[in-house]
Structure formats: C-alpha cells, structure tokens
Design an enzyme around this catalytic site. Structure first.
Site, PDB file in Angstrom:
ATOM      1  N   LYS A 195       6.255 -42.556   5.536  1.00  0.00           N
ATOM      2  CA  LYS A 195       5.757 -43.131   4.279  1.00  0.00           C
ATOM      3  C   LYS A 195       4.527 -42.350   3.863  1.00  0.00           C
ATOM      4  O   LYS A 195       3.747 -41.936   4.721  1.00  0.00           O
ATOM      5  CB  LYS A 195       5.357 -44.594   4.492  1.00  0.00           C
ATOM      6  CG  LYS A 195       6.531 -45.540   4.523  1.00  0.00           C
ATOM      7  CD  LYS A 195       6.050 -46.977   4.465  1.00  0.00           C
ATOM      8  CE  LYS A 195       6.381 -47.677   5.757  1.00  0.00           C
ATOM      9  NZ  LYS A 195       5.761 -48.918   6.029  1.00  0.00           N
TER      10      LYS A 195
ATOM     11  N   ARG B 278      -2.017 -42.294   9.862  1.00  0.00           N
ATOM     12  CA  ARG B 278      -1.999 -43.529  10.646  1.00  0.00           C
ATOM     13  C   ARG B 278      -1.495 -43.179  12.049  1.00  0.00           C
ATOM     14  O   ARG B 278      -0.455 -42.549  12.210  1.00  0.00           O
ATOM     15  CB  ARG B 278      -1.052 -44.530  10.009  1.00  0.00           C
ATOM     16  CG  ARG B 278      -0.970 -45.771  10.844  1.00  0.00           C
ATOM     17  CD  ARG B 278       0.201 -46.628  10.489  1.00  0.00           C
ATOM     18  NE  ARG B 278       0.206 -47.783  11.368  1.00  0.00           N
ATOM     19  CZ  ARG B 278       1.303 -48.462  11.659  1.00  0.00           C
ATOM     20  NH1 ARG B 278       2.465 -48.113  11.148  1.00  0.00           N
ATOM     21  NH2 ARG B 278       1.243 -49.500  12.456  1.00  0.00           N
TER      22      ARG B 278
ATOM     23  N   GLU C 240      -3.103 -51.149   3.751  1.00  0.00           N
ATOM     24  CA  GLU C 240      -3.506 -50.272   4.854  1.00  0.00           C
ATOM     25  C   GLU C 240      -3.744 -48.843   4.372  1.00  0.00           C
ATOM     26  O   GLU C 240      -4.629 -48.147   4.865  1.00  0.00           O
ATOM     27  CB  GLU C 240      -2.443 -50.301   5.956  1.00  0.00           C
ATOM     28  CG  GLU C 240      -2.436 -51.641   6.679  1.00  0.00           C
ATOM     29  CD  GLU C 240      -1.171 -51.905   7.473  1.00  0.00           C
ATOM     30  OE1 GLU C 240      -1.199 -51.695   8.678  1.00  0.00           O
ATOM     31  OE2 GLU C 240      -0.164 -52.321   6.879  1.00  0.00           O
TER      32      GLU C 240
ATOM     33  N   GLY D 144       4.017 -60.546   9.122  1.00  0.00           N
ATOM     34  CA  GLY D 144       5.131 -59.778   8.552  1.00  0.00           C
ATOM     35  C   GLY D 144       6.250 -59.793   9.565  1.00  0.00           C
ATOM     36  O   GLY D 144       6.362 -60.731  10.349  1.00  0.00           O
TER      37      GLY D 144
ATOM     38  N   ASP E 143      14.760 -62.240   8.826  1.00  0.00           N
ATOM     39  CA  ASP E 143      14.084 -62.349   7.530  1.00  0.00           C
ATOM     40  C   ASP E 143      13.871 -63.814   7.160  1.00  0.00           C
ATOM     41  O   ASP E 143      14.829 -64.602   7.118  1.00  0.00           O
ATOM     42  CB  ASP E 143      14.934 -61.638   6.456  1.00  0.00           C
ATOM     43  CG  ASP E 143      14.151 -61.440   5.179  1.00  0.00           C
ATOM     44  OD1 ASP E 143      13.628 -62.434   4.626  1.00  0.00           O
ATOM     45  OD2 ASP E 143      14.055 -60.291   4.727  1.00  0.00           O
ATOM     46  N   PHE E 144      12.623 -64.163   6.870  1.00  0.00           N
ATOM     47  CA  PHE E 144      12.289 -65.561   6.582  1.00  0.00           C
ATOM     48  C   PHE E 144      13.048 -66.106   5.376  1.00  0.00           C
ATOM     49  O   PHE E 144      13.317 -67.298   5.300  1.00  0.00           O
ATOM     50  CB  PHE E 144      10.768 -65.703   6.355  1.00  0.00           C
ATOM     51  CG  PHE E 144       9.982 -65.741   7.638  1.00  0.00           C
ATOM     52  CD1 PHE E 144       9.982 -64.653   8.500  1.00  0.00           C
ATOM     53  CD2 PHE E 144       9.246 -66.862   7.988  1.00  0.00           C
ATOM     54  CE1 PHE E 144       9.265 -64.684   9.689  1.00  0.00           C
ATOM     55  CE2 PHE E 144       8.523 -66.901   9.177  1.00  0.00           C
ATOM     56  CZ  PHE E 144       8.534 -65.815  10.022  1.00  0.00           C
TER      57      PHE E 144
ATOM     58  N   ARG F 171      10.727 -60.172  17.730  1.00  0.00           N
ATOM     59  CA  ARG F 171       9.978 -60.132  19.002  1.00  0.00           C
ATOM     60  C   ARG F 171       9.620 -61.544  19.459  1.00  0.00           C
ATOM     61  O   ARG F 171       9.271 -62.389  18.629  1.00  0.00           O
ATOM     62  CB  ARG F 171       8.686 -59.313  18.827  1.00  0.00           C
ATOM     63  CG  ARG F 171       8.935 -57.821  18.833  1.00  0.00           C
ATOM     64  CD  ARG F 171       7.663 -57.057  18.504  1.00  0.00           C
ATOM     65  NE  ARG F 171       7.778 -56.386  17.226  1.00  0.00           N
ATOM     66  CZ  ARG F 171       6.776 -55.817  16.563  1.00  0.00           C
ATOM     67  NH1 ARG F 171       5.567 -55.829  17.067  1.00  0.00           N
ATOM     68  NH2 ARG F 171       6.984 -55.228  15.405  1.00  0.00           N
TER      69      ARG F 171
END
Ligand code: AMP
Length: 399
Positions: free
Chosen positions: A14, A91, A384, A210, A283-284, A241
């Site tokens: 990215k 990063r 970020e 997230g 995914d919520f 996780r």
C-alpha cells in the site's frame, strides 16, 4: 515536502503520497499479488478515478518500480520527477526493544530490523524487502522507519514481563511488545486535541477495533499497557484470531486432534476469533446480519467480542486510576454503532455514558458520550499513513 509512505505485505504493497506543507493526500494505491499470477496495481490520484493495471511483478522491486511509474505518469501522476519526493516513510512491524521511536534508516538500522525477523516472521521480511527495493530505485532519497512496536516501548516492566522463567526474557526477549502503535498514538493525540487537553496530561484508552484489534492505556502521553503481546495474537477477540486463551489449550488441542503445535498456532491465528465462534465470517457486517436473522452463534460471537473489549477497558481504568477519554477507531470501532453501544453499555459505575444520538455516526471524528459522562467517549478515524509521513518529515528535517 512530498513524502511517499510505503506499507509492504508479503504479496501486497500500500502506498500514499502526501504533501506535508499542508498535510494533504495527493495519491494512494495498492499493489496486489506481487510474485503471483495476475499481479496488479490500483492507483488513485486524489480527485480522479482509480486506474487499474494488470502487469507481471515478480518481486517487491518490480512493484515499487510500477508505483514510481504511476507517480510520474503524465495523466495520473503527482510528481514531475522523483526528486520531488523528499523522503520515504516505511511502516515496519517489529523493532523489538531496539527503537522506541521512528528513525532514519541506515545500514545499522536494517541489521537491527533483520535481527527482529524472528519475532515477526510474517511481517518484517516484506517490510525489509520494501526498504531495499526503494533504496535501489531511489538511492538518494532519505528513508525513515516507523515501527508498530515503538509507541509501546514506554510500558513499565510490570506490563510487559510475562510470569514465565525470567531467563526466557533474557535469552529470547520473550515479553509483551504490542502492535498498532502508530494508530494508537495518532488517535490518542487527536482525542486530546478534540477535547482540548494537553496530550501529556491526560489518561486515554484507545480501542483499535479492526480485523486485528488491540486496546492501549496511555497516561500522560506514554503507553503504559496494551493488549497485544509477544505477537499480535494476544488480547482481544479478533476477526480470525483467538486473543487471550488458557495456554494449556494449545497442547490439549494438538493432542486431541493429533496435529502439530504449528497447526494449532495456525488455527488460533486464522480460524478462531469471530470466525471461529460464529462459523459464518470474520466480518462484523456478516455476523450482525446473521444475528439479526436469529443466528445464535453470531449473537454469541458479538457478545464475546464486546465482553473482551469491556474487560480491557475496566482493567486499564483500574491501572490508571480512571480515564479522561476512551477512543474507538479502525473498521469496527469507526463504523459499528451497535458494537460501540454494546461495549459501553452498563459502565455508568466507571463514569462512562454513551449518547445514543451522538453514537449514530460512522467514520467521522465525534464525541459520542453524553455531556454529563465523566469519561469522554470519542470516535476518531485512524490515519497511520499521515502519522508515518509526520514522523518522516520530522526526522528528515532534523538531519
Ligand atoms: P480494518 O482491519 O480496520 O480494515 O477493519 C475491517 C473490519 O471492519 C471488517 O472486517 C469489518 O468486520 C469491520 N467493518 C467495516 N465496516 C463496517 C460496518 N459498516 N459495520 C460493521 N463492521 C464494519
């Protein structure tokens, strides 16, 4: 100065270009399937439509070459020549105990990061590939490393030492490191600005919720505890996780299922969390839809997640003797109105009162607690890349 921010994964990359004279985004993009069939770049100059190009990219150097081409392109580009890019911010996930803040990348820094590879075998190697590719293609441009672990290096030993034989810390550096540091720092600083208090005189709990999720306790501008640990597997329930579990479960599963410890590790990282409990998705949005349709395991997954966040908020309030603010950020934290409501419900005893009307908001900075709430609750979208660009500019300017 224009700063290029690079975030390399194993097969993806990215990037963003920001003009740091006024902190504006000029272009961003994503390269996917590096080293695989069908590699492609999706590039977007701000204010223009995205353009996509499928082109073979055998490694990260090829990928960065295509990023630079896109940035120079006469239609979609944002620079006339590469000298306009004053610096690159990379990063990097793991800097171990070596760096507590961002640094200029030198040969010594690269060596130190290589030594940390053992601690982040999936993340540091692609981060380092990105650095070496940029060094080859832009040899005269200064590069800065911004580390996910750095912000958490201020934790006191009682927060980072595990109660296992101390020699494992001495021999192998097994300790809590914490991750998402750049995000926790960004949203905490913004929250202090929004409520008008100095960052170094405030107690904040930041909830980065997230696909990966972690909570951090920040006292007087310094992180004093965080939920992720030696790896990003510890702490909250996440998309796939497990978060915290009894460590004895690992060998128990291995024995019962007749599989190797590495396989159990894989289950805990990739098949657990919201996915594991619901059996539907990580995914919520999918889980909430199923819960609305009456699916009991989906409802249970949402309750277990809310419980895990609540548990850490309560713990960190006890550690800091209260909090001035709680901040929600990242995909779930920024968008999931119902989840924020579930987490903050029935915490009046801690001075936390969510305002239902103010909480009816997505992806925008807002105070979402009532006027009388002792603890301010905020929604702050994370950024970020901007934080990486700020650190990069600051370090390059000091040179
Ligand atoms: P992140 O890792 O920060 O990109 O967050 C990604 C996750 O945010 C997704 O997997 C979803 O679970 C969640 N998410 C994104 N948008 C929404 C939304 N509108 N409602 C609920 N969850 C969302």
């Amino acid at each position: 100065m224009k700063v290029l921010v690079i975030n390399c994964g194993s097969s993806s990359l990215k990037y963003q270009v920001l003009d740091m004279t006024n902190e504006t985004l000029l272009a961003k993009g994503l390269v996917e399937r590096i080293g695989l069939a069908g590699s492609m770049i999706a590039h977007e100059k701000v204010g223009q439509d995205k353009f996509k190009l499928e082109v073979p990219m055998k490694d990260h150097k090829d990928a960065i070459g295509h990023v630079l081409e896109a940035l120079l392109d006469k239609d979609h580009g944002v620079v006339a020549n590469m000298d306009e890019i004053g610096a690159v911010g990379h990063r990097v996930v793991h800097a171990g105990e070596k760096y507590a803040s961002s640094v200029m990348i030198t040969e010594d820094v690269i060596k130190a990061l290589e030594e940390c590879t053992e601690l982040a075998p999936l993340h540091n190697p692609p981060n380092l590939l990105g650095i070496s590719a940029c060094k080859e293609l832009m040899p005269n441009t200064p590069m800065v490393g911004v580390f996910d672990t750095a912000f958490h290096q201020t934790m006191p030993p009682e927060s980072y030492i595990y109660a296992i034989p101390y020699e494992y810390y001495e021999k192998y550096r097994i300790r809590r490191y914490g991750f998402h540091g750049t995000s926790h720092k960004y949203v905490a600083e913004r929250a202090a600005e929004i409520i008008g208090k100095p960052f170094d005189k405030i107690k904040i709990i930041t909830c980065h919720l997230g696909n990966g999720a972690s909570v951090a306790a920040i006292e007087n501008g310094k992180c004093i505890d965080t939920s992720m640990g030696f790896t990003p597997l510890e702490g909250l329930v996440m998309g796939t996780r497990s978060g915290d579990i009894d460590p004895a479960i690992v060998s128990f599963i291995a024995q019962k299922e007749g599989v190797a410890l590495d396989d159990v590790n894989n289950v805990l990282n990739k098949k657990s969390g919201m996915m594991g409990i619901s059996g539907i998705s990580s995914d919520f949005r999918d889980i909430e839809k199923a819960a609305e349709e009456g699916n009991e395991r989906a409802k249970l997954a949402l309750k277990v997640f809310a419980h895990s966040v609540k548990f850490y908020i309560g713990g960190y309030m006890a550690e800091m003797n209260g909090a001035d603010a709680i901040v929600f950020t990242a995909g779930v934290g920024e968008n999931d109105i119902g989840m924020r409501d579930m987490i903050c419900a029935e915490m009046e005893c801690l001075g936390i009162e969510l305002c239902a009307n103010c909480n009816d908001i997505r992806g925008k900075e807002a105070i979402i607690s009532t006027d009388t709430s002792k603890v301010k609750v905020l929604l702050v979208p994370t950024n970020e890349e901007l934080m990486i660009a700020r650190d990069t500019l600051e370090i390059v300017s000091k040179k």
